[in-house]
Design a protein around this motif. Structure first.
Motif, PDB file in Angstrom:
ATOM      1  N   PHE A 206     -77.541  24.388  72.543  1.00  0.00           N
ATOM      2  CA  PHE A 206     -78.066  25.001  71.480  1.00  0.00           C
ATOM      3  C   PHE A 206     -78.361  24.149  70.201  1.00  0.00           C
ATOM      4  N   GLY A 207     -78.817  22.880  70.551  1.00  0.00           N
ATOM      5  CA  GLY A 207     -79.241  22.093  69.491  1.00  0.00           C
ATOM      6  C   GLY A 207     -78.222  21.899  68.614  1.00  0.00           C
ATOM      7  N   ASP A 208     -78.869  21.948  67.286  1.00  0.00           N
ATOM      8  CA  ASP A 208     -78.145  21.685  65.869  1.00  0.00           C
ATOM      9  C   ASP A 208     -77.611  22.920  65.347  1.00  0.00           C
ATOM     10  N   SER A 209     -77.800  24.192  66.108  1.00  0.00           N
ATOM     11  CA  SER A 209     -77.431  25.499  65.299  1.00  0.00           C
ATOM     12  C   SER A 209     -76.004  25.480  65.188  1.00  0.00           C
ATOM     13  N   PRO A 210     -75.131  25.121  66.347  1.00  0.00           N
ATOM     14  CA  PRO A 210     -73.659  25.229  66.006  1.00  0.00           C
ATOM     15  C   PRO A 210     -73.069  24.589  64.885  1.00  0.00           C
ATOM     16  N   ARG A 211     -73.537  23.525  64.865  1.00  0.00           N
ATOM     17  CA  ARG A 211     -72.831  22.458  63.672  1.00  0.00           C
ATOM     18  C   ARG A 211     -73.418  23.013  62.404  1.00  0.00           C
ATOM     19  N   ARG A 212     -74.650  23.570  62.296  1.00  0.00           N
ATOM     20  CA  ARG A 212     -75.167  24.098  60.910  1.00  0.00           C
ATOM     21  C   ARG A 212     -74.296  25.311  60.809  1.00  0.00           C
ATOM     22  N   LEU A 213     -74.285  26.211  61.719  1.00  0.00           N
ATOM     23  CA  LEU A 213     -73.223  27.431  61.522  1.00  0.00           C
ATOM     24  C   LEU A 213     -71.889  27.182  61.104  1.00  0.00           C
TER      25      LEU A 213
END
Length: 579
Positions: A206-213
């Protein structure tokens, strides 16, 4: 000499007597009529009050001179003085308790409703585009919001686990949809989950989305939870502290202040203001909450400012759907690379019979309406306000209550029952022994300075007072840590979001256009055992989803529907199901 004796006897009545001294008003006012009238109106039995002054050798606190009080009357007046003082303290602080309770209620309602609005908006947008297909997979989204509510309202644990489990469950459903020609058994899905939880982060479907969320939601929820808990702690501590335990030294001083004038037969003679201030300072110096009170208010304001700035709860709640949609789009756009890595590590699954499967396309009119909704002004919630207004109200009210404990003696002595009015400061008043001027200096300040108090010896803070101050210190430490991105209630010290730099990383990450921040390494998560959940993917006998072993209760939705405010990418939802 004997001839002069008759002349001396005639001149003796013309000689002046001694001047008035302390207590001389008792010799002038021989009647107890005024005292009987005042005490009779309070419900005292007139049988206990003599009509005129009597000898006062039996008195324990008041001067043992002429008096209107019997021993029983003196004891009742001691109790009345204590009740009056405690009532004044509680009444003076009632607005403070109400202020903290009202702020706690409003912030709590706001945070709870923002979570409900975020969940409702996501569900409305997804179901509007995909209808039954979204409802078939809505459980993982509901579980996500249920876990967020559990952290905020209940345990305060497992926030990172909740977010990681959501992305793992989403991948278990989305990855097979990229390859409808294969059958994915539980062992394959277990390998897939294990591959995504490796410490090196080599596979980021899911790319960087999990970290940013995770960064945005964690900072906001930790700060919101600490603020609401801090307000609740302050309310409870203040409510208990206002119930002042009156010790013996204070009890005697209060009796001398407002009870002894009644016993001396001069109830209309008001106590001197300086006398009252010394008594009040001595009684309250070891029962107040200074200096912890000032630090506590500073912590409230610091955290509230963070919540409408870099740790914005509104933006975090509104961006949940955006981050999920971005993650699904990344998986779709990078499906070849992700699939090659998965097949290399987990093997190639068995092919299945081909079927005519087609993913639904998003409705163009719905897409246009969602983007138009994003341009609308951010609405207020059913709590009646938005976060900016709530923080402004908190700042204004904190300014009012900051000096409450230091100014409480002045507030108490401002009551007409406790001391003479400031306008009558030059007039004679009750000094504790009689009519006159109070010449002792007023002693203010800390407990050490109260050692010079002429009216009573200060006592050390008792155990309940020490405990209340410790509660305030703990709440202050929790709020200041939350303002730095730390959660002091987190039991797992290995999870990230620890350290003052974490808060700044989130602030940079939150700003539009900022460069990505490399997250700290996370420990490998244990593999998730397979579990059947009735929502298995095509060709598989069940979902290899992690069973957390704990229930997640979905909180009730608060408030009505509001204009849609989150931007979604509907095309990414083609991964969620098949028509």
């Amino acid at each position: 000499m004997s001839a002069l004796r008759p002349l001396l006897l005639l001149l003796l009545p013309l000689c002046p007597g001694p001047g008035p001294g302390p207590g001389s008003e008792a010799k002038v006012v021989r009647s107890c009529a005024e005292t009987r009238q005042v005490l009779g109106a309070r419900g005292y039995s007139l049988n206990l009050i003599p009509p005129s002054l009597i000898s006062g050798e039996h008195l324990q606190i008041c001067p043992q001179e002429y008096t209107c009080c019997s021993s029983e009357t003196e004891q009742k007046l001691i109790r009345d003085a204590e009740v009056t003082f405690r009532g004044l303290v509680e009444d003076s602080g009632s607005f403070l308790t109400h202020t903290l309770a009202a702020r706690h209620r409003k912030f709590n309602e706001f945070f709870r409703e923002m979570l409900s609005i975020s969940q409702h908006s996501l569900a409305q947008l997804f179901s509007h585009s995909y209808g039954r297909l979204y409802s078939q997979h809505a459980t993982i989204f509901n579980s996500l919001f249920s876990g967020l509510r559990d952290y905020y309202e209940k345990s305060g644990e497992g926030l990172d686990d909740t977010l990681a489990d959501f992305w793992a469950q989403l991948l278990e459903r989305a990855f097979p949809l990229l390859h409808p020609q294969y059958s994915f058994p539980p062992d394959f899905l277990l390998c897939l989950t294990r591959l995504t939880s490796t410490a090196d982060g080599s596979l980021q479907p899911f790319g960087d989305s999990p970290r940013r969320l995770r960064l945005q939601v964690t900072r906001a929820l930790v700060a919101a939870r600490a603020l609401v808990q801090g307000l609740e702690t302050g309310r409870n501590v203040v409510s208990e502290a206002l119930k002042v335990p009156v010790l013996e030294g204070c009890r005697q001083a209060l009796m001398r202040l407002i009870g002894c004038p009644l016993c001396r037969g001069v109830p209309s003679l008001m106590p001197c203001r300086g006398f009252c201030l010394n008594v009040a300072h001595g009684c309250l110096s070891s029962r107040g909450l200074e200096p912890e009170w000032g630090a506590y208010l500073d912590g409230l304001l610091l955290l509230a400012e963070k919540l409408q700035g870099p740790f914005s709860f509104e933006l975090a709640a509104e961006s949940i759907g955006v981050k999920i949609s971005e993650g699904l789009m990344h998986l779709q756009e990078n499906s070849v690379k992700v699939s090659a890595k998965v097949f290399q590590e987990c093997g190639t699954p068995h092919p299945m019979q081909s079927r005519n499967r087609r993913a639904p396309a998003p409705r163009e009119e719905a897409s246009r309406s969602w983007r138009a909704a994003a341009e609308e002004e951010r609405p207020t919630t059913a709590a009646g306000t938005n976060l900016h207004r709530l923080v402004g109200e908190l700042r204004e009210r904190v300014g009012r209550v900051r000096g409450f404990w230091a100014g409480l003696p002045v507030t108490v002595c401002g009551d007409s029952r406790m001391a003479a009015d400031l306008s009558q400061e030059a007039a004679p008043c009750w000094t504790g022994v009689g009519r006159g001027r109070y010449l002792s200096p007023v002693v203010v300040g800390s407990l050490n300075e109260q050692l010079r108090n002429p009216e009573l010896d200060p006592s050390d803070p008792d155990v309940p007072t020490r405990r209340r101050r410790l509660h305030l210190r703990a709440a202050t430490a929790r709020m200041k840590a939350a303002a730095l991105g730390q959660d002091l209630d987190m039991h797992d010290a290995d999870e990230d979001a620890s350290g003052s730099g974490g808060g700044q990383q989130y602030a940079d990450d939150w700003k539009a256009g900022a460069a990505p921040v490399v997250p700290p390494a996370r420990p490998a998560r244990p593999p998730r055992p397979p579990r059947r959940d009735g929502l298995g993917v095509k060709g598989g006998s069940g979902s290899a989803r992690y069973n957390q072993g704990r229930s997640r209760n979905l909180g009730s939705s608060v408030g009505p529907h509001v204009p849609l405010i989150i931007i979604l990418f509907p095309s990414a939802l083609t991964l969620l199901g098949l028509r």
